[in-house]
Design an enzyme around this catalytic site. Structure first.
Site, PDB file in Angstrom:
ATOM      1  NE  ARG A  72      -0.578   9.080   7.595  1.00  0.00           N
ATOM      2  CZ  ARG A  72      -0.171   9.490   6.402  1.00  0.00           C
ATOM      3  NH1 ARG A  72       0.661   8.765   5.681  1.00  0.00           N
ATOM      4  NH2 ARG A  72      -0.566  10.663   5.922  1.00  0.00           N
ATOM      5  CG  ASP A  73       2.856  11.660   5.891  1.00  0.00           C
ATOM      6  OD1 ASP A  73       3.593  10.792   5.413  1.00  0.00           O
ATOM      7  OD2 ASP A  73       2.375  12.588   5.215  1.00  0.00           O
TER       8      ASP A  73
ATOM      9  CB  CYS B  94       5.810   9.129   1.193  1.00  0.00           C
ATOM     10  SG  CYS B  94       4.677   7.892   0.513  1.00  0.00           S
TER      11      CYS B  94
ATOM     12  CG  HIS C 220       5.577  15.386   2.196  1.00  0.00           C
ATOM     13  ND1 HIS C 220       6.083  14.513   3.131  1.00  0.00           N
ATOM     14  CD2 HIS C 220       4.279  15.030   2.021  1.00  0.00           C
ATOM     15  CE1 HIS C 220       5.136  13.653   3.486  1.00  0.00           C
ATOM     16  NE2 HIS C 220       4.024  13.944   2.824  1.00  0.00           N
TER      17      HIS C 220
ATOM     18  CG  ASN D 125       4.152  15.453   6.569  1.00  0.00           C
ATOM     19  OD1 ASN D 125       4.590  14.415   7.031  1.00  0.00           O
ATOM     20  ND2 ASN D 125       3.144  15.486   5.734  1.00  0.00           N
TER      21      ASN D 125
ATOM     22  CG  HIS E 207      -0.460  16.158   3.147  1.00  0.00           C
ATOM     23  ND1 HIS E 207      -0.744  15.531   4.346  1.00  0.00           N
ATOM     24  CD2 HIS E 207       0.613  15.494   2.653  1.00  0.00           C
ATOM     25  CE1 HIS E 207       0.102  14.535   4.547  1.00  0.00           C
ATOM     26  NE2 HIS E 207       0.957  14.496   3.538  1.00  0.00           N
TER      27      HIS E 207
HETATM   28  P1  HMG Z   1      -1.935  -6.065  -1.345  1.00  0.00           P
HETATM   29  O1  HMG Z   1      -0.718  -6.850  -0.967  1.00  0.00           O
HETATM   30  O2  HMG Z   1      -2.152  -5.769  -2.769  1.00  0.00           O
HETATM   31  O3  HMG Z   1      -3.321  -6.642  -0.827  1.00  0.00           O
HETATM   32  O4  HMG Z   1      -1.902  -4.719  -0.505  1.00  0.00           O
HETATM   33  P2  HMG Z   1      -3.862  -7.969  -0.241  1.00  0.00           P
HETATM   34  O5  HMG Z   1      -5.335  -7.763  -0.132  1.00  0.00           O
HETATM   35  O6  HMG Z   1      -3.356  -9.138  -1.057  1.00  0.00           O
HETATM   36  O7  HMG Z   1      -3.262  -8.061   1.232  1.00  0.00           O
HETATM   37  C1  HMG Z   1      -1.954  -8.481   1.514  1.00  0.00           C
HETATM   38  C2  HMG Z   1      -1.880  -8.871   2.968  1.00  0.00           C
HETATM   39  O8  HMG Z   1      -2.158  -7.722   3.765  1.00  0.00           O
HETATM   40  C3  HMG Z   1      -2.911  -9.917   3.360  1.00  0.00           C
HETATM   41  O9  HMG Z   1      -2.351 -10.656   4.431  1.00  0.00           O
HETATM   42  C4  HMG Z   1      -4.051  -9.095   3.890  1.00  0.00           C
HETATM   43  O10 HMG Z   1      -4.875  -9.789   4.796  1.00  0.00           O
HETATM   44  C5  HMG Z   1      -3.303  -7.979   4.583  1.00  0.00           C
HETATM   45  P3  HMG Z   1      -1.676 -12.101   4.193  1.00  0.00           P
HETATM   46  O11 HMG Z   1      -2.794 -12.937   3.619  1.00  0.00           O
HETATM   47  O12 HMG Z   1      -0.557 -11.877   3.208  1.00  0.00           O
HETATM   48  O13 HMG Z   1      -1.217 -12.504   5.569  1.00  0.00           O
HETATM   49  N1  HMG Z   1      -4.075  -6.738   4.651  1.00  0.00           N
HETATM   50  C6  HMG Z   1      -4.213  -6.022   5.774  1.00  0.00           C
HETATM   51  N2  HMG Z   1      -3.752  -6.224   7.015  1.00  0.00           N
HETATM   52  C7  HMG Z   1      -4.056  -5.274   7.935  1.00  0.00           C
HETATM   53  N3  HMG Z   1      -4.785  -4.164   7.657  1.00  0.00           N
HETATM   54  C8  HMG Z   1      -5.248  -3.959   6.416  1.00  0.00           C
HETATM   55  C9  HMG Z   1      -4.961  -4.912   5.422  1.00  0.00           C
HETATM   56  N4  HMG Z   1      -5.261  -4.990   4.107  1.00  0.00           N
HETATM   57  C10 HMG Z   1      -4.711  -6.110   3.670  1.00  0.00           C
HETATM   58  N5  HMG Z   1      -5.956  -2.867   6.147  1.00  0.00           N
HETATM   59  C11 HMG Z   1      -2.841  -2.744   0.477  1.00  0.00           C
HETATM   60  C12 HMG Z   1      -2.878  -3.708  -0.704  1.00  0.00           C
HETATM   61  C13 HMG Z   1      -3.678  -1.537   0.071  1.00  0.00           C
HETATM   62  C14 HMG Z   1      -3.465  -3.439   1.680  1.00  0.00           C
HETATM   63  C15 HMG Z   1      -1.374  -2.374   0.770  1.00  0.00           C
HETATM   64  O14 HMG Z   1      -0.780  -1.953  -0.419  1.00  0.00           O
HETATM   65  C16 HMG Z   1      -1.224  -1.302   1.802  1.00  0.00           C
HETATM   66  O15 HMG Z   1      -1.567  -1.506   2.956  1.00  0.00           O
HETATM   67  N6  HMG Z   1      -0.670  -0.161   1.397  1.00  0.00           N
HETATM   68  C17 HMG Z   1      -0.474   0.965   2.310  1.00  0.00           C
HETATM   69  C18 HMG Z   1       0.697   1.766   1.852  1.00  0.00           C
HETATM   70  C19 HMG Z   1       0.879   2.934   2.763  1.00  0.00           C
HETATM   71  O16 HMG Z   1       0.472   2.935   3.912  1.00  0.00           O
HETATM   72  N7  HMG Z   1       1.546   3.977   2.223  1.00  0.00           N
HETATM   73  C20 HMG Z   1       1.831   5.169   2.979  1.00  0.00           C
HETATM   74  C21 HMG Z   1       0.628   5.981   3.255  1.00  0.00           C
HETATM   75  S1  HMG Z   1       0.113   7.009   1.888  1.00  0.00           S
HETATM   76  C22 HMG Z   1       1.004   8.465   2.152  1.00  0.00           C
HETATM   77  O17 HMG Z   1       1.875   8.523   2.964  1.00  0.00           O
HETATM   78  C23 HMG Z   1       0.602   9.678   1.358  1.00  0.00           C
HETATM   79  C24 HMG Z   1      -0.109  10.746   2.207  1.00  0.00           C
HETATM   80  O18 HMG Z   1       0.675  11.157   3.299  1.00  0.00           O
HETATM   81  C25 HMG Z   1      -0.431  11.951   1.326  1.00  0.00           C
HETATM   82  C26 HMG Z   1       0.802  12.408   0.529  1.00  0.00           C
HETATM   83  O19 HMG Z   1       1.758  12.906   1.119  1.00  0.00           O
HETATM   84  O20 HMG Z   1       0.750  12.235  -0.694  1.00  0.00           O
HETATM   85  C27 HMG Z   1      -1.445  10.192   2.754  1.00  0.00           C
HETATM   86 MG    MG Z   2       2.218  12.687   3.184  1.00  0.00          MG
END
Ligand code: HMG
Ligand code: MG
Length: 315
Positions: free
Chosen positions: A20-21, A245, A214, A254, A212
């Site tokens: 995933r990450d 990220c 990086h 990571n 966690h």
């Molecule tokens: P948005 O654009 O504000 O929200 O995104 P929305 O509700 O308007 O949705 C936009 C579109 O996405 C819509 O589709 C929804 O249906 C669809 P459209 O009408 O345009 O065709 N949608 C989805 N589709 C599938 N699965 C879903 C989903 N939700 C909405 N779950 C949202 C808001 C939160 C959804 C978006 O910003 C998002 O998905 N963000 C994820 C970002 C991400 O994955 N970042 C990386 C992970 S975090 C990380 O790496 C940190 C970590 O490792 C810890 C660290 O190191 O700090 C964990």
């Molecule tokens: Mg991370």
């Protein structure tokens, strides 16, 4: 503090987040079949927890669009927990449809990172996560909480310790079983880790915390060593040090799982992970991406193999 005797026989849970990450931020397109093979190889290495994918918006993170297909293809081993990242109830529903029994939500310590990562501020994200956690609880799905940018934010810089303590409490109040305090951009150093843990552990039992790291600045292993002396028992890592990220510019992968396991083995700490099998999984995914992975263990292993080959050819 860091002598072998003081850690010998301790147990540590390593959470493998590479699929995933790691893969969410790799530019190379890794096929669904290769992701499945990667996860299965990690399972064969006896990783106790594997974060397999993310049920996030495919528009935001296209690399994770095949989450359901990956879950459908993997062989689940009884002693491994196969988990997924989810941002909202829609993601939880998708995850449950794929048979996922443990998910993770991801809150940020800073407003700007929250907006960049999930398009909403911290308060709105907690409303969303509360609904998600309530839904998960009634469905019997366990929820982990990440706290991003706890050691520093690419947009806002230093993060006050009181903010981190408050955010850990806020996540636990949602009902998450554990908070993975995250160094999203790899700025933490052992002194900062110790200070942060002194503050957080004054409020939170150590078994509710994970770390966690990086490894952007090469301090991740040293940070783990510092945290071990506070009895922290869960660390995240990604095979070979894959990833970064997408919403934290310049963030490296990571901490490499193979480097972590090598160090923990050396300290006499039990993880249950097979380093040779993990190394094979790392080698597999390294062959599917477009750059050399940062793992030092993998580099040393390759150098040793080359040396042995040379010695054999000289005989
Ligand atoms: P948005 O654009 O504000 O929200 O995104 P929305 O509700 O308007 O949705 C936009 C579109 O996405 C819509 O589709 C929804 O249906 C669809 P459209 O009408 O345009 O065709 N949608 C989805 N589709 C599938 N699965 C879903 C989903 N939700 C909405 N779950 C949202 C808001 C939160 C959804 C978006 O910003 C998002 O998905 N963000 C994820 C970002 C991400 O994955 N970042 C990386 C992970 S975090 C990380 O790496 C940190 C970590 O490792 C810890 C660290 O190191 O700090 C964990
Ligand atoms: Mg991370």
């Amino acid at each position: 503090m860091t002598n072998r005797q003081s850690f010998k026989g301790r147990k540590v849970t390593v959470v493998e987040v590479g699929p995933r990450d790691g893969l969410q931020n790799e530019k190379a397109v890794v096929s669904t079949a290769d992701k499945i093979e990667f996860v299965n190889r990690l399972g064969a290495a006896s990783l106790p927890v594997i974060e397999v994918s993310a049920f996030v918006s495919p528009t935001w993170v296209p690399q994770m669009a095949d989450a359901a297909a990956v879950f459908a293809g993997i062989t689940r081993r009884p002693r491994t927990r196969y988990t997924a990242l989810v941002p909202n109830v829609a993601g939880l529903d998708r995850a449950m449809g794929a048979g996922v029994q443990e998910v993770a939500v991801f809150a940020a310590s800073t407003e700007t990172f929250s907006r960049k990562n999930i398009n909403q501020g911290i308060d709105a994200s907690f409303d969303m996560y509360k609904a998600l956690c309530d839904h998960a609880r009634s469905a019997g799905v366990r929820v982990r909480g990440y706290l991003s940018t706890a050691f520093g934010c690419p947009y806002e810089g230093d993060v006050p310790l009181e903010t981190v303590v408050a955010m850990v409490d806020r996540l636990l109040a949602l009902g998450v079983f554990e908070v993975a305090v995250s160094d999203t951009i790899g700025v933490a150093h052992p002194g900062q880790v110790s200070t942060l843990l002194e503050h957080v552990l004054a409020h939170t039992p150590v078994d509710r915390l994970a770390l966690h790291f990086h490894d952007t600045r090469g301090t991740a292993l040293a940070n783990v060593l510092a945290a071990l002396s506070f009895e922290v028992g869960t660390f995240d890592a990604s095979a070979g040090g894959l990833g970064g990220c997408p919403y934290a510019p310049g963030a490296a992968g990571n901490l490499a799982t193979d480097d972590l396991i090598y160090m923990l083995n050396g300290l006499g700490i039990e993880t249950g992970v097979s380093l040779p099998d993990l190394s094979e999984a790392t080698r597999f995914i390294a062959s599917r991406i477009d750059h050399t992975l940062p793992s030092r263990y993998a580099a040393a292993r390759l150098a040793n193999e080359n040396l042995r080959r040379e010695v054999r050819s000289e005989k």
